[in-house]
Scaffold this active site. Structure first.
Site, PDB file in Angstrom:
ATOM      1  CE  LYS A  13      44.513  39.898  43.740  1.00  0.00           C
ATOM      2  NZ  LYS A  13      43.461  39.156  43.231  1.00  0.00           N
ATOM      3  NE  ARG A  88      48.617  39.919  38.537  1.00  0.00           N
ATOM      4  CZ  ARG A  88      48.010  40.686  38.750  1.00  0.00           C
ATOM      5  NH1 ARG A  88      48.001  41.717  39.132  1.00  0.00           N
ATOM      6  NH2 ARG A  88      46.937  40.091  38.382  1.00  0.00           N
ATOM      7  NE  ARG A 127      32.538  42.431  36.906  1.00  0.00           N
ATOM      8  CZ  ARG A 127      33.405  41.035  37.808  1.00  0.00           C
ATOM      9  NH1 ARG A 127      33.376  41.021  38.930  1.00  0.00           N
ATOM     10  NH2 ARG A 127      34.296  41.656  37.128  1.00  0.00           N
ATOM     11  NE  ARG A 139      40.114  45.284  34.846  1.00  0.00           N
ATOM     12  CZ  ARG A 139      40.148  44.779  36.021  1.00  0.00           C
ATOM     13  NH1 ARG A 139      39.805  44.855  37.036  1.00  0.00           N
ATOM     14  NH2 ARG A 139      41.054  43.618  36.189  1.00  0.00           N
ATOM     15  NE  ARG A 150      42.987  39.274  35.096  1.00  0.00           N
ATOM     16  CZ  ARG A 150      41.643  40.209  34.912  1.00  0.00           C
ATOM     17  NH1 ARG A 150      40.633  39.678  34.685  1.00  0.00           N
ATOM     18  NH2 ARG A 150      42.347  40.805  36.277  1.00  0.00           N
TER      19      ARG A 150
END
Ligand code: AMP
Length: 205
Positions: A13, A88, A127, A139, A150
């Site tokens: 996104k 959300r 990653r 992060r 999540r």
């Protein structure tokens, strides 16, 4: 132009939002980015949000609604905005509907990213490995365990927004697993055909 980007974390996104910012000269409003900045700055909101975010849970609706409400009144939003990561929950969508109606504004479309969650998990895993190998900072919520949480939050509380906006006739679905350029092209095509279908009718004489 006022758009919402809807899809699970890691769906791309943010990348697509940047491209839409350039194409339409509008701003990207990412509640995740705003909360991370608030946390870094040590504001009361940021401090409260930090722990919740690190656990992969959602921060309270009223917190993000207040942030968005303040933000859309800024002059740089006059030309339009892309909401990335907001709303959300259905409660946030209802709050957004009221916020926009109070200002005489409407949404132009909700772009839904269709993705394969297993592939997203694999992408995060590789990653994280690559970044750790290079000694780059991660992060706090960028790890497979938190991503699973999540994704679960997305499935239970965010996915109902697909029906919510489909009901409103605003939903535009794109295949988020294609290349970045192909996804951008699909978004542009979806917006163009949506616009053509919703052109104001010429008045009969
Ligand atoms: P993101 O960068 O959009 O993936 O957001 C990172 C984290 O910020 C999320 O996992 C949530 O903890 C929090 N967050 C961002 N946007 C929202 C929102 N609209 N409602 C609740 N929590 C949010």
């Amino acid at each position: 132009m006022r758009l919402i980007l809807l899809g699970p974390p890691g769906a791309g996104k943010g990348t697509q939002a940047q491209r839409l910012v350039d194409a339409f000269k509008i701003v990207q409003l990412s509640t995740g980015d705003m909360l991370r900045e608030a946390a870094k700055a040590g504001t009361p909101t940021g401090l409260k949000a930090h722990e919740v975010m690190a656990r992969g849970e959602l921060v309270p609706d009223d917190m993000v609604v207040a942030i968005i409400s303040d933000r859309i009144d800024q002059p740089d939003c006059a030309n339009g905005f892309i909401l990335d990561g907001f709303p959300r929950t259905v409660a946030q969508a209802e709050a957004l509907r009221r916020l926009l109606a109070d200002r005489g504004l409407a949404l132009d479309g909700v772009i839904k990213f269709k993705v394969d969650e297993q592939v997203l998990l694999q992408r995060v895993e590789s990653r994280v490995k690559e970044m750790s190998a290079r000694g780059e900072p991660l992060r706090a919520d960028d790890n497979p365990d938190t991503l699973s949480k999540r994704l679960a939050a997305y499935r239970t509380v965010t996915r109902p927004l697909v029906d919510y906006y489909s009901h409103e006739g605003l939903l535009l679905t794109v295949d988020g697993m294609r290349s970045i350029d192909e996804v951008t092209a699909a978004i542009m095509a979806a917006l163009a055909s949506y616009k053509a279908d919703h052109k104001p009718q010429a008045r009969s004489p």
